[in-house]
Design a protein around this motif. Structure first.
Motif, PDB file in Angstrom:
ATOM      1  N   SER A 143     -48.038   8.246  39.379  1.00 50.51           N
ATOM      2  CA  SER A 143     -47.887   9.549  38.699  1.00 50.51           C
ATOM      3  C   SER A 143     -47.274  10.643  39.561  1.00 50.51           C
ATOM      4  N   SER A 144     -47.578  10.674  40.862  1.00 50.48           N
ATOM      5  CA  SER A 144     -47.094  11.807  41.665  1.00 50.48           C
ATOM      6  C   SER A 144     -45.837  11.478  42.469  1.00 50.48           C
ATOM      7  N   ARG A 145     -45.287  10.284  42.231  1.00 53.88           N
ATOM      8  CA  ARG A 145     -44.082   9.926  42.989  1.00 53.88           C
ATOM      9  C   ARG A 145     -42.908  10.814  42.593  1.00 53.88           C
ATOM     10  N   LYS A 146     -42.038  11.104  43.587  1.00 51.34           N
ATOM     11  CA  LYS A 146     -40.863  11.943  43.350  1.00 51.34           C
ATOM     12  C   LYS A 146     -39.626  11.062  43.169  1.00 51.34           C
ATOM     13  N   PHE A 147     -38.599  11.655  42.568  1.00 50.92           N
ATOM     14  CA  PHE A 147     -37.383  10.881  42.313  1.00 50.92           C
ATOM     15  C   PHE A 147     -36.843  10.211  43.575  1.00 50.92           C
ATOM     16  N   ASP A 148     -36.715  10.995  44.661  1.00 52.06           N
ATOM     17  CA  ASP A 148     -36.116  10.447  45.894  1.00 52.06           C
ATOM     18  C   ASP A 148     -36.858   9.202  46.345  1.00 52.06           C
ATOM     19  N   GLU A 149     -38.189   9.253  46.187  1.00 51.94           N
ATOM     20  CA  GLU A 149     -39.038   8.160  46.650  1.00 51.94           C
ATOM     21  C   GLU A 149     -38.836   6.917  45.776  1.00 51.94           C
ATOM     22  N   VAL A 150     -38.897   7.080  44.458  1.00 53.11           N
ATOM     23  CA  VAL A 150     -38.773   5.896  43.596  1.00 53.11           C
ATOM     24  C   VAL A 150     -37.348   5.345  43.655  1.00 53.11           C
ATOM     25  N   PHE A 151     -36.367   6.236  43.835  1.00 54.19           N
ATOM     26  CA  PHE A 151     -34.972   5.786  43.919  1.00 54.19           C
ATOM     27  C   PHE A 151     -34.711   5.089  45.247  1.00 54.19           C
ATOM     28  N   MET A 152     -35.112   5.721  46.359  1.00 55.24           N
ATOM     29  CA  MET A 152     -34.803   5.154  47.670  1.00 55.24           C
ATOM     30  C   MET A 152     -35.542   3.837  47.897  1.00 55.24           C
ATOM     31  N   LYS A 153     -36.787   3.754  47.376  1.00 53.45           N
ATOM     32  CA  LYS A 153     -37.530   2.485  47.502  1.00 53.45           C
ATOM     33  C   LYS A 153     -37.141   1.506  46.404  1.00 53.45           C
ATOM     34  N   ASN A 154     -36.319   1.951  45.470  1.00 56.00           N
ATOM     35  CA  ASN A 154     -35.934   1.147  44.314  1.00 56.00           C
ATOM     36  C   ASN A 154     -37.185   0.543  43.658  1.00 56.00           C
ATOM     37  N   MET A 155     -38.097   1.441  43.261  1.00 57.70           N
ATOM     38  CA  MET A 155     -39.396   1.039  42.702  1.00 57.70           C
ATOM     39  C   MET A 155     -39.235  -0.056  41.632  1.00 57.70           C
ATOM     40  N   PHE A 156     -40.044  -1.079  41.767  1.00 60.37           N
ATOM     41  CA  PHE A 156     -40.113  -2.226  40.844  1.00 60.37           C
ATOM     42  C   PHE A 156     -38.974  -3.235  41.019  1.00 60.37           C
TER      43      PHE A 156
END
Ligand code: CO8
Length: 261
Positions: A75-88
């Motif tokens: 829920s609290s993840r930021k765009f940069d984080e989910v994008f840079m880690k390529n979440m999922f």
């Protein structure tokens, strides 16, 4: 090698050639946190490489196959984080397993849970299973194949209804829509899935893996290319001992004794 124990899944071998991976975060309805995902992929890759394993069954609990990605973790993840880690991104590893996989779904298969089930080759549902893509209610969209695999399984109108309204469908409708191959009483679900896994594991493993790869190629290729790929795979099987054995066994009216690699 296989970790002796996992925190978020239970691993067993209920029948020769069949691995059973049970998602086990009961307090969170098997929400798919990163740690659960890591356990699942680790165990699945172990069995994918094992000579003895001919089928992998993935299941959850009576109440939930999986209620989706872990909303609290995400829920609290930021765009940069989910994008840079390529979440999922690592979810692709589940779909890349070469051994035949069966999802045995009881209870809720929502969001990432429905997507995980759709990554498997075959889905069997208990009669109380419920499927849905409720991400729209959280202000997001499916992120692991819900918009792509669902439309291929059930068609545009039904996929759109699920993704745009978040409505769930029950097991009977899921079977009618072509999302699941079979509905069985909830209490016999895992037995039925293991029985099916056992049957698959008894076949030529080369032929089973080629059948899986070739059916999956239909997702990617046009008909002419798909048919050409199928025919070349068919030709290739004449280089295997299992083809000689399987056909000889038929002619000699006996059971085939396939090589296990
Ligand atoms: N994430 C985190 N925790 C969850 C989740 C979840 N997805 N689902 C349930 N839980 C927790 C609840 O918070 C609750 O915890 P607590 O006891 O600490 O409050 C516990 O599990 C039990 O849940 P409920 O009390 O809500 O149980 P109910 O029987 O009342 O309701 C439902 C069951 C209907 C399944 C309800 O829990 C629900 O709606 N869950 C969320 C479903 C959802 O929105 N899923 C989509 C998530 S988003 C997603 O999956 C994005 C996909 C991207 C790819 C993911 C790849 C992994």
């Amino acid at each position: 090698s296989l970790k002796s124990s996992y925190d978020n899944i239970i691993v067993s071998e209920p029948s020769p050639g069949v691995a059973l991976l049970t998602l086990n975060r009961p307090k969170a309805l098997n929400a798919l946190c990163d740690a659960l995902l890591d356990d699942l992929i680790h165990a699945a890759n172990h069995f994918d490489k094992s000579k003895e394993c001919g089928a992998i069954v993935i299941t959850g609990s009576d109440k939930a196959f999986a209620a989706g990605a872990d909303i609290k973790e995400m829920s609290s993840r930021k765009f940069d984080e989910v994008f840079m880690k390529n979440m999922f991104k690592q979810w692709g590893d589940v779909a890349a397993i070469e051994t035949p996989t069966i999802a045995a779904v009881n209870g809720f298969a929502l969001g990432g849970g429905c997507e995980l089930a759709m990554m498997c080759d075959i889905m069997i549902a208990g009669d109380k299973a419920k499927f849905g893509q409720p991400e729209i209610n959280l202000g997001v969209i499916p992120g692991c194949g819900g918009t792509q695999r669902l439309i291929r399984a059930v068609g545009k109108s039904k996929a759109m209804e699920m993704c745009l309204t978040g409505n769930m469908i029950g097991a009977e409708q899921a079977e009618r829509d072509g999302l699941v191959c079979r509905v069985v009483p909830a209490e016999s679900l895992v037995d039925e899935a293991v029985k099916m896994g056992s049957k698959i594991a008894s076949k030529s493993q080369v032929a089973a893996k080629m059948a899986k790869e070739t059916v999956n190629a239909a997702y990617e290729l046009n008909l002419a290319e798909g048919l050409r790929f199928e025919r070349r795979m068919f030709h290739a099987l004449f280089a295997t001992e299992d083809q000689k054995e399987g056909m000889a066994a038929f002619i000699e009216k006996r059971d085939a004794n396939f090589v296990h690699r």
